[in-house]
Motif scaffolding. Structure first.
Motif, PDB file in Angstrom:
ATOM      1  N   THR A 233      45.663   5.992  64.194  1.00 50.02           N
ATOM      2  CA  THR A 233      46.411   4.744  64.356  1.00 50.02           C
ATOM      3  C   THR A 233      45.694   3.590  63.655  1.00 50.02           C
ATOM      4  O   THR A 233      46.332   2.698  63.106  1.00 50.02           O
ATOM      5  N   ALA A 234      44.359   3.641  63.625  1.00 50.01           N
ATOM      6  CA  ALA A 234      43.617   2.598  62.913  1.00 50.01           C
ATOM      7  C   ALA A 234      43.970   2.594  61.428  1.00 50.01           C
ATOM      8  O   ALA A 234      44.069   1.537  60.800  1.00 50.01           O
ATOM      9  N   ALA A 235      44.184   3.785  60.861  1.00 51.43           N
ATOM     10  CA  ALA A 235      44.540   3.875  59.452  1.00 51.43           C
ATOM     11  C   ALA A 235      45.811   3.083  59.153  1.00 51.43           C
ATOM     12  O   ALA A 235      45.928   2.441  58.101  1.00 51.43           O
ATOM     13  N   LEU A 236      46.747   3.109  60.101  1.00 53.75           N
ATOM     14  CA  LEU A 236      47.984   2.357  59.877  1.00 53.75           C
ATOM     15  C   LEU A 236      47.716   0.850  59.855  1.00 53.75           C
ATOM     16  O   LEU A 236      48.324   0.114  59.079  1.00 53.75           O
ATOM     17  N   SER A 237      46.791   0.385  60.730  1.00 53.85           N
ATOM     18  CA  SER A 237      46.406  -1.036  60.694  1.00 53.85           C
ATOM     19  C   SER A 237      45.842  -1.385  59.325  1.00 53.85           C
ATOM     20  O   SER A 237      46.125  -2.445  58.769  1.00 53.85           O
ATOM     21  N   ALA A 238      45.015  -0.486  58.780  1.00 50.44           N
ATOM     22  CA  ALA A 238      44.437  -0.718  57.458  1.00 50.44           C
ATOM     23  C   ALA A 238      45.550  -0.787  56.414  1.00 50.44           C
ATOM     24  O   ALA A 238      45.496  -1.604  55.488  1.00 50.44           O
ATOM     25  N   GLY A 239      46.559   0.070  56.595  1.00 49.37           N
ATOM     26  CA  GLY A 239      47.678   0.083  55.650  1.00 49.37           C
ATOM     27  C   GLY A 239      48.461  -1.219  55.668  1.00 49.37           C
ATOM     28  O   GLY A 239      49.000  -1.654  54.646  1.00 49.37           O
ATOM     29  N   ARG A 240      48.517  -1.861  56.830  1.00 49.70           N
ATOM     30  CA  ARG A 240      49.220  -3.151  56.913  1.00 49.70           C
ATOM     31  C   ARG A 240      48.517  -4.225  56.094  1.00 49.70           C
ATOM     32  O   ARG A 240      49.097  -5.252  55.773  1.00 49.70           O
ATOM     33  N   ARG A 241      47.228  -3.997  55.801  1.00 51.26           N
ATOM     34  CA  ARG A 241      46.462  -4.955  55.002  1.00 51.26           C
ATOM     35  C   ARG A 241      46.213  -4.430  53.584  1.00 51.26           C
ATOM     36  O   ARG A 241      45.309  -4.907  52.898  1.00 51.26           O
ATOM     37  N   ASP A 242      46.990  -3.426  53.176  1.00 49.30           N
ATOM     38  CA  ASP A 242      46.905  -2.877  51.810  1.00 49.30           C
ATOM     39  C   ASP A 242      45.491  -2.437  51.446  1.00 49.30           C
ATOM     40  O   ASP A 242      45.027  -2.690  50.322  1.00 49.30           O
ATOM     41  N   MET A 243      44.801  -1.783  52.355  1.00 49.10           N
ATOM     42  CA  MET A 243      43.445  -1.373  52.036  1.00 49.10           C
ATOM     43  C   MET A 243      43.441  -0.093  51.208  1.00 49.10           C
ATOM     44  O   MET A 243      44.380   0.688  51.259  1.00 49.10           O
ATOM     45  N   ASP A 244      42.347   0.127  50.487  1.00 50.98           N
ATOM     46  CA  ASP A 244      42.208   1.375  49.750  1.00 50.98           C
ATOM     47  C   ASP A 244      41.538   2.407  50.650  1.00 50.98           C
ATOM     48  O   ASP A 244      41.305   2.170  51.833  1.00 50.98           O
ATOM     49  N   TRP A 245      41.219   3.579  50.116  1.00 54.88           N
ATOM     50  CA  TRP A 245      40.741   4.663  50.989  1.00 54.88           C
ATOM     51  C   TRP A 245      39.419   4.309  51.666  1.00 54.88           C
ATOM     52  O   TRP A 245      39.162   4.738  52.793  1.00 54.88           O
ATOM     53  N   VAL A 246      38.579   3.513  50.995  1.00 53.15           N
ATOM     54  CA  VAL A 246      37.332   3.098  51.643  1.00 53.15           C
ATOM     55  C   VAL A 246      37.627   2.241  52.876  1.00 53.15           C
ATOM     56  O   VAL A 246      37.074   2.458  53.956  1.00 53.15           O
ATOM     57  N   GLY A 247      38.521   1.282  52.693  1.00 51.56           N
ATOM     58  CA  GLY A 247      38.901   0.425  53.816  1.00 51.56           C
ATOM     59  C   GLY A 247      39.501   1.237  54.948  1.00 51.56           C
ATOM     60  O   GLY A 247      39.177   1.032  56.120  1.00 51.56           O
ATOM     61  N   VAL A 248      40.359   2.193  54.604  1.00 50.53           N
ATOM     62  CA  VAL A 248      40.992   3.036  55.627  1.00 50.53           C
ATOM     63  C   VAL A 248      39.923   3.778  56.424  1.00 50.53           C
ATOM     64  O   VAL A 248      39.948   3.800  57.661  1.00 50.53           O
ATOM     65  N   CYS A 249      38.946   4.369  55.725  1.00 41.59           N
ATOM     66  CA  CYS A 249      37.890   5.123  56.431  1.00 41.59           C
ATOM     67  C   CYS A 249      37.038   4.208  57.301  1.00 41.59           C
ATOM     68  O   CYS A 249      36.730   4.541  58.450  1.00 41.59           O
ATOM     69  N   ILE A 250      36.660   3.053  56.759  1.00 38.17           N
ATOM     70  CA  ILE A 250      35.788   2.162  57.528  1.00 38.17           C
ATOM     71  C   ILE A 250      36.510   1.646  58.770  1.00 38.17           C
ATOM     72  O   ILE A 250      35.948   1.633  59.866  1.00 38.17           O
ATOM     73  N   ILE A 251      37.770   1.244  58.602  1.00 35.39           N
ATOM     74  CA  ILE A 251      38.531   0.771  59.766  1.00 35.39           C
ATOM     75  C   ILE A 251      38.656   1.890  60.798  1.00 35.39           C
ATOM     76  O   ILE A 251      38.536   1.660  62.012  1.00 35.39           O
ATOM     77  N   ALA A 252      38.862   3.116  60.321  1.00 32.80           N
ATOM     78  CA  ALA A 252      38.972   4.250  61.253  1.00 32.80           C
ATOM     79  C   ALA A 252      37.659   4.471  61.996  1.00 32.80           C
ATOM     80  O   ALA A 252      37.646   4.659  63.219  1.00 32.80           O
ATOM     81  N   TRP A 253      36.545   4.437  61.266  1.00 29.96           N
ATOM     82  CA  TRP A 253      35.239   4.630  61.916  1.00 29.96           C
ATOM     83  C   TRP A 253      34.983   3.539  62.947  1.00 29.96           C
ATOM     84  O   TRP A 253      34.554   3.814  64.072  1.00 29.96           O
ATOM     85  N   VAL A 254      35.225   2.312  62.532  1.00 32.79           N
ATOM     86  CA  VAL A 254      34.936   1.176  63.410  1.00 32.79           C
ATOM     87  C   VAL A 254      35.787   1.252  64.677  1.00 32.79           C
ATOM     88  O   VAL A 254      35.296   1.013  65.782  1.00 32.79           O
ATOM     89  N   THR A 255      37.050   1.641  64.521  1.00 37.39           N
ATOM     90  CA  THR A 255      37.942   1.691  65.679  1.00 37.39           C
ATOM     91  C   THR A 255      37.578   2.845  66.605  1.00 37.39           C
ATOM     92  O   THR A 255      37.498   2.690  67.823  1.00 37.39           O
ATOM     93  N   ALA A 256      37.328   4.025  66.016  1.00 35.26           N
ATOM     94  CA  ALA A 256      37.119   5.215  66.836  1.00 35.26           C
ATOM     95  C   ALA A 256      35.713   5.251  67.424  1.00 35.26           C
ATOM     96  O   ALA A 256      35.516   5.705  68.544  1.00 35.26           O
TER      97      ALA A 256
END
Lengths: 204, 204, 204
Positions: free
Chosen positions: C16-39
């Motif tokens: 679900t964090a990945a979707l938040s990252a997608g709302r901010r147009d992040m690239d794969w690095v952003g998606v992974c970092i947001i996922a790590w930080v959230t989980a």
């Protein structure tokens, strides 16, 4: 040698950070804090996460003086800096790879597993910029920008790979830095982007 | 004595923080968390950076109860608080100097160099407000406001200077607090501002 | 058992964090970092505050691989995820109670007072989402959303209460989880809200 590059890198990071502070109309306190956080924040976050004390800037308070001085200088010569934009982009790229190598080395010293060594390099190289953007109330550029964190990961992977192949440490560092720098500079020149994930559904 | 002022200060910080939470329509959980972060966050950040455990609020969980209670009270009597705005500005200034002195003393206890002692005072005095603004999604006021962090630095410098001159600690504290308070209150009264650095070039 | 639920929960949080990252147009690095930080961020913040090292993801680097993989998968199957929205809301609620129990247990192991045990559960359950929102430049949802942190507190209180009554630990965990889950799911279904504090006066 790496130490000298480190000093150059924190100065360059502090100076470009000062311009970010200027975009938010900060006063000299804000300029200094943003400079400290950007230049020294990556290593600080790494040390907190891996329980590695004391902080470099506690052992060497002169780093705080140097970076604060550089930041205030940058505010004074802001117009000149705009003209030297390219130089600072190069220095920022240099800082990225130098911070990454230092981060990897510290994680190796405390015997962390290789994946965490790589992550330590990335945190050291990138977390300062993330903190800067959070304090300036922006979505961190790192998460959206051209190949930046990726260049850090490639640098760290090259360093670890060469070390694994028993290449002498000095050579590993130089080669890894050159690879990382080349990748970062080429990505700036040709405006390479990582694929982006765009999602617009609202869940809440 | 310093302890009593500390309790008054965290209550006042918690109450004004609650109003910030109210500006963002937060519920009672948000109000309490913002109050905790504002009142206790400065010391917490300092302790993390200098590896100084346990946190004050872990040893004294009653601080969490007091600040949460104060914050919820503030939400209830928000209208009354608006009328007592001046009182709370004074109490906030008091909190700033008290937190600064406490931060300096803790850094001295763990034998940090004097520049870091000064920084420890500033972090203790100011970081709570920075965290509050980050959580409320605002550019930290500290970086732009009238003489605030500067008043903290002056307080710490006066304290350290008097100590260096072998003035008894009690007197050093009182004089440093009076100087810091005077500076802060005069800056509010006459709306003193630090020079701002405004920069509008885009680099990216 | 709790460990298995933990793995399921970090996967769900990462997705679900990945979707938040997608709302901010992040690239794969952003998606992974947001996922790590959230989980993993909730437990990380807790460990920093209570000086409890090493981090779970330093001991188990595979957690980083699992959550990054889950996040990238989520970006790929984003459309499918939207359809399974309800499933992920349930899994998020499961994560909340599981993280809460784990947080309480760790605080108990290091003999913290009961109020701090409760807080440790709440931090473990909720801080990841707060960090996610800060990095995505939003006012943390936690501070405004339906019964979320409150469900975490109720879960922790039920767990501590049953333990106080000498109920066997396994039963305490199950009962506390069921109560917390029920509260959270009912609050989603009926859109329960905590009373909000709205304040509009400007002080500055």
């Amino acid at each position: 040698m790496l130490h000298l590059l480190y000093i150059i890198a924190i100065i360059a990071e502090a100076m470009t950070a000062a311009l970010s502070a200027g975009r938010r109309d900060m006063d000299w306190v804000g300029v200094c804090i943003i400079a400290w956080v950007t230049a020294l924040g990556g290593g600080t976050v790494r040390n907190i996460l891996f329980n590695h004390y004391p902080m470099s800037w506690v052992e060497h308070p002169e780093y705080l003086v140097i970076t604060a001085g550089a930041a205030i200088l940058a505010a004074v010569i802001a117009r000149l800096m705009t003209k030297m934009k390219k130089l600072f982009l190069y220095l920022d790229a240099l800082g990225l790879v130098v911070f990454t190598i230092i981060g990897c080395q510290i994680a190796e010293q405390i015997n962390l597993p290789w994946l965490i060594v790589l992550l330590s390099g990335m945190i050291t190289g990138c977390a300062g910029g993330v903190l800067r953007d959070v304090l300036c109330n922006e979505v961190p550029l790192l998460f959206r920008k051209e190949v930046y964190a990726s260049a850090s990961i490639v640098t760290g992977a090259a360093y670890l790979g060469l070390e694994y192949l028993s290449v002498p440490v000095g050579i590993s560092i130089v080669v890894a830095c050159v690879i990382g720098l080349a990748l970062r500079l080429l990505s700036i020149k040709y405006n390479w982007q990582m694929p982006k994930f765009v999602y617009r559904e609202e869940w809440h």
